[in-house]
Design an enzyme around this catalytic site. Structure first.
Site, PDB file in Angstrom:
ATOM      1  N   LEU D 230       0.816  -1.221   0.000  1.00 46.74           N
ATOM      2  CA  LEU D 230       0.000   0.000   0.000  1.00 46.74           C
ATOM      3  C   LEU D 230       0.852   1.274   0.000  1.00 46.74           C
ATOM      4  O   LEU D 230       1.781   1.402   0.773  1.00 46.74           O
ATOM      5  CB  LEU D 230      -0.881  -0.026   1.258  1.00 46.74           C
ATOM      6  CG  LEU D 230      -1.837   1.170   1.412  1.00 46.74           C
ATOM      7  CD1 LEU D 230      -2.866   1.193   0.317  1.00 46.74           C
ATOM      8  CD2 LEU D 230      -2.488   1.124   2.776  1.00 46.74           C
ATOM      9  N   ASP D 231       0.505   2.237  -0.845  1.00 45.03           N
ATOM     10  CA  ASP D 231       1.206   3.532  -0.906  1.00 45.03           C
ATOM     11  C   ASP D 231       2.668   3.387  -1.287  1.00 45.03           C
ATOM     12  O   ASP D 231       3.493   4.250  -0.973  1.00 45.03           O
ATOM     13  CB  ASP D 231       1.139   4.286   0.433  1.00 45.03           C
ATOM     14  CG  ASP D 231      -0.268   4.670   0.811  1.00 45.03           C
ATOM     15  OD1 ASP D 231      -1.146   4.619  -0.062  1.00 45.03           O
ATOM     16  OD2 ASP D 231      -0.484   5.035   1.973  1.00 45.03           O
TER      17      ASP D 231
END
Lengths: 288, 288, 288, 288
Positions: D230-231
């Site tokens: 994520l990210d």
């Protein structure tokens, strides 16, 4: 920066003179108004003074009319003109367009989301093309075609729309007609145009083609108040974008669209938040 | 981006024609040269083609002269002109200045640290002021004063410096004299000037004062090849800086200095890395 | 923007309370001082108020000490702290460096030309390398080497330089040593560091290599007041530069240099013009 | 830059090896295809090569299938993968949103005007709010609500939409749900997300509030391919905007919207024009 629900704006200007700030701040203190943000500037070349104040009344029952009246007396001693803007005020505007829709689309979006504190009362165009866009936003659309012969008459009709809607600001969002001197005078200080060049670089028609011919490496846009001298009104904001040899004229046009939208909406935002002061042919902009 | 110690540069241009890329890349393959970076562009409006290649010989004993000779034959078929630049080459330059030292200081710094692959052979000025700065960097400084009467003679002496030092590039780092047509022709394509405005916005003298009078919200600088038409040579790079109502003309001058330095040194860097192609009155810049 | 020869600066802060602006402006009026520029801000989240005023005494014989004394009494009622800065004041500074010279070179240039109103009293370094650069500018250079064992002793010597020169500001211009907690406390609010990343993005060592590993498309620099928490002091300014896949770590380092110089010198300029207010872990910056 | 009606794009990558450019350019010459623009890059750290070519067949009757087949044989020798894109191709996409509409509005505008060569096949959302906006553009809107319990099922339905519409690209235009690892893998290299911070600066929730707490002077946005972490997916573009002490968290959110729109649409434009190459966790972007 975001204006809280209880914050008023006082914007004023006058000739330079000892006490110009004090005339405002002492009064506000006396009215038990707390200043949350203030900017002032004295232009030593023109001898003119500008001040913008955001304040919050400490007591309930603040009355705008009483304030205005009392302050008027004080301001008169300094030949100071001023505007008082209520919390949450939304300035009534008319938007004028032709066929290009990028600036209109951008303004409508910011209007719809409340980002721009304006109330769009009407969209006026010399073409029918953008009617569906206005309709989707439930906005009256006035299709007022224009020819050299009907120019005076068309402008009279435009003027009627402005008057009847009570618009305080006219936004020329790529309106491709030159306004008459008469119209320019009437709209002095309350009509913002977006010109698709870094004025005074490329005036007149097809500025992106002019820019291509010169081989520039930057293109830009200028938002300015209109005045009688086409493409020469007082500048509010300018934006810029790098370009390269690989950008043909049509690419410059496309690249320019984003910067036109951003530059125009920034100018409108600054104007409606009373951050722009017009004096002679220049602006003072207390930006955020 | 940083050029490794074994990387050559081949920069070429010719009229558009099928096979313009292949003429370069097939030859390099044949010479067992590995292409590490390449950019090409065909300008469909002018019908001209540009290519820049960085390559690394796979075998030892790569010989530039042999390469040049062999490639010349191939290139001739396409009326292609080219330049071959050796790894670690530092272009010999002469810098011309007057009294303002910000651009010179900036160039000297980038020269001293090796950031700009140039070899400064001399600093020429019509004033004595910047001699100490050059001296600290162990650079010859030619003080060649100029008057309307001695202009031809002075330019002849400048020209002699350029010739005797073998300078391939002349950098006009705020040299405040207009070069003669003759001089411009001689230096065509190899003299870079920094003009302190976003050309063609404010030509001529005191552009920042012109900008102030117009109330612009952006100022900028333009690095361009000089040509016979003052302030109109082919643009290489442009830079820009926001300004406000609170910036008086002298502030614009000060703010402009940084952008002038950056814009000029960027242009010089692009030129010496053979990233700039001049064709007619436009440039193709394969930027990094 | 440029401060005329007769303009004083009054910078103050205090807890939010009705009349915070009036306490300043009424006093100035009373002293017959004309306010040429003023900015104030009330931080509604922290309940703290900040004001910066430029003013010009109307009468001759303005006396700073008398002013200070009289205003102190007034300010005390609001728990307001303030600084009064005379026209043309140049803040005494000490610059600390290690081996990298780009920030020092840039500061020395702006100092030499008067662009930064500072007076450099000494350059301190843990390495001898930059002595010639300081010498050319006729500046004392203190080579104070440091080892883990001598850290306390070295810092004591650094501190002595700061005290003996009367420096009000310490500029860490790529000084590659972590200061002790004790030193950080002593220099609280008057030491500006340049960190070569967009804090809090890449803390610690070799931020450009970290940035390369993450494949970022922008690199930047952060100028901040130092505090006890390394790389975490209150931010004054940040600058940014686009990069690409073709930039290897060493290219990011090179590209970062320009933005480090600009960001640091901008922060120093804002500080010495009393445009930066420090409160808790945040700054209020009344930029130009 | 603008792709003329007869221009094809060939994008390819392979391990570094002598002749990687020649394999493409000799073939194109042989097929009588004129190269109008080309960029290649050899990443010396990863030992991987990337090339993007725009070309125009000189003869009529150019057949894409014949070309693909013939080139496949050639490319195989270099373990080269490639994509051939026809003139005027519009990539089929699905856009995923939640409640925030600024990115969707921006994409729809650029889609409507033809500025982005995409064909939006569907809009998918876990909320019903943006249905009218899609409807006005005559686009199918799939309201697929999600709860922790129904996540797997909802993603299966999303996947079905992607498959049935033949979408080659999924744009996460402020879709506020974390995709499962399984979904991330399926969409590897063909799903672009906009994160509202300068990654890796402020990951996770409410990045603008994190930014406010740190007192940053710049906020930004990052467009990246999604991956399982994520990210942390490979970055395509990043944009940035200056902010000040006067911007409260809600102001940062508002200011961030413009930069999110621009950053996302730029990334999508680069992707659909085959300017982005994904290799390991980094991108090569041959920007315009």
């Amino acid at each position: 920066m975001s204006q809280p629900a209880d914050t008023w704006i006082l914007a004023a200007q006058c000739p330079s003179r000892l006490g110009t700030v004090d005339v405002v701040t002492r009064f506000l203190k006396g009215q038990r108004c707390y200043i949350t943000e203030q900017q002032s500037f004295d232009d030593r070349l023109s001898g003119h003074f500008f001040i913008r104040t955001e304040f919050r009344p400490e007591d309930e029952g603040f009355d705008a009319e009483t304030f205005r009246e009392a302050f008027s007396a004080r301001a008169a001693e300094f030949a100071m003109t001023f505007e008082l803007t209520a919390p949450g005020a939304r300035m009534p505007v008319v938007i004028m367009v032709s066929k290009a829709d990028h600036c209109l689309n951008d303004l409508l979006y910011r209007y719809r989301t409340g980002q721009l504190p304006i109330e769009i009362r009407a969209v006026v165009s010399n073409h029918p093309d953008l009617e569906p866009l206005a309709a989707w936003h439930d906005l009256p659309y006035h299709h007022l075609p224009i020819t050299p012969e009907t120019k005076a008459e068309q402008e009279a009709r435009v003027w009627r729309v402005i008057e009847e809607t009570g618009a305080e600001l006219v936004i020329l969002a790529r309106y491709m007609q030159v306004l008459s001197s008469e119209m320019c005078r009437r709209l002095s200080g309350r009509a913002i145009n977006i010109h698709h060049s870094l004025l005074p670089g490329f005036k007149g028609a097809r500025p992106y083609h002019q820019a291509y011919d010169k081989g520039v490496k930057l293109v830009g846009a200028t938002a300015h108040y209109i005045n009688d001298d086409l493409d020469e009104g007082p500048i509010i904001t300018q934006g810029v974008e790098p370009v390269s040899h690989a950008d043909y004229p049509e690419d410059l046009v496309a690249k320019g669209r984003d910067i036109e939208c951003l530059t125009l909406s920034r100018a409108v935002g600054l104007h409606v938040e009373r951050r722009v002061f017009l004096h002679a042919n220049r602006t003072v902009v207390f930006s955020r």
